[in-house]
Write a protein that holds these residues in place. Structure first.
Motif, PDB file in Angstrom:
ATOM      1  N   THR A 191       0.845  -1.186   0.000  1.00  0.00           N
ATOM      2  CA  THR A 191       0.000   0.000   0.000  1.00  0.00           C
ATOM      3  C   THR A 191       0.883   1.238   0.000  1.00  0.00           C
ATOM      4  O   THR A 191       2.071   1.136  -0.345  1.00  0.00           O
ATOM      5  N   ILE A 215      -5.742   2.423   7.769  1.00  0.00           N
ATOM      6  CA  ILE A 215      -5.616   0.959   7.808  1.00  0.00           C
ATOM      7  C   ILE A 215      -5.399   0.486   9.243  1.00  0.00           C
ATOM      8  O   ILE A 215      -6.009  -0.492   9.680  1.00  0.00           O
ATOM      9  N   LEU A 222      -7.654  -3.539   7.011  1.00  0.00           N
ATOM     10  CA  LEU A 222      -7.683  -3.495   5.542  1.00  0.00           C
ATOM     11  C   LEU A 222      -9.098  -3.806   5.080  1.00  0.00           C
ATOM     12  O   LEU A 222      -9.689  -4.815   5.490  1.00  0.00           O
TER      13      LEU A 222
END
Ligand code: HQG
Length: 178
Positions: free
Chosen positions: A101, A109, A114
């Motif tokens: 990411t 997150i 996620l």
């Protein structure tokens, strides 16, 4: 004549997101008849032979598409935004999986875990190289380590797509490490 990358991008768009772009419908498992696909592409000014289509499926770096056994149907292996049932088999994951990411997503997150965002699943990989490439699509990649076996032990379900992408519904932050 369209090149292979162009065909692959167009197929991704049609088979994952917008079949109605060329007036076709996918069945409930995401398949469409190859003959219908090729005919309708032609109607919309994109002439592709079966051999070219096969070359795209065979040479695609991420094996994004599959034919059925007798090559009469084709579908995308994963990545859909429209509702399809890929009839994925659940799998026991390895101890650790990775997710690529970028920094700007980290606070969220680590707060929410996620999430699948616009896709059907959270996408994870078994190797860091793939996670690196996935993250790079969004900027400078950051690789997160996911304690997948621990999640599995606590009842989370994992699937492995035809093209070796690990999929799960969500990853709570307690299983994620930088
Ligand atoms: C992030 C490509 C904030 C997530 C690739 C990612 C892959 C959050 C972005 C496949 C979040 C979604 C999938 C949260 C997740 N808060 N950000 N709670 N939860 N995110 O593109 O995983 O070319 O939908 O980290 O190679 O990057 O399509 O998912 O950065 O296999 O075949 O939200 O897509 O394959 O981005 O990539 P994406 P992804 P294809």
């Amino acid at each position: 004549m369209p090149n292979l990358t162009h065909i692959s991008k167009l197929l991704s768009k049609i088979l994952r997101h917008q079949p109605d772009l060329i007036g076709i419908q996918l069945d409930e498992n995401g398949w469409v008849e190859v003959s219908t696909l090729l005919q309708n592409l032609e109607k919309y000014q994109t002439q592709i032979s079966f051999e070219q289509l096969k070359e795209v499926v065979d040479t695609n770096s991420k094996r994004r598409f599959s034919f059925n056994d007798d090559f009469s149907k084709i579908r995308a292996n994963q990545g859909h935004s429209i509702e399809v049932d890929l009839a994925l088999q659940t799998q026991i994951p390895p101890d650790i999986l990775y997710h690529g990411t970028v920094e700007k997503n980290l606070d969220s997150i680590f707060e929410k875990g996620l999430s699948k965002m616009n896709r059907h699943h959270v996408h994870l990989s078994a190797d860091t190289e793939t996670a690196q490439k996935v993250g790079m699509r969004h900027g400078k990649p950051i690789i997160l380590t996911i304690e997948s076996k621990k999640m599995y032990g606590q009842g989370y379900v994992f699937y492995l797509s035809e093209n070796q992408v690990w999929l799960t519904d969500n990853v709570p932050s307690e299983f994620i490490q930088l």
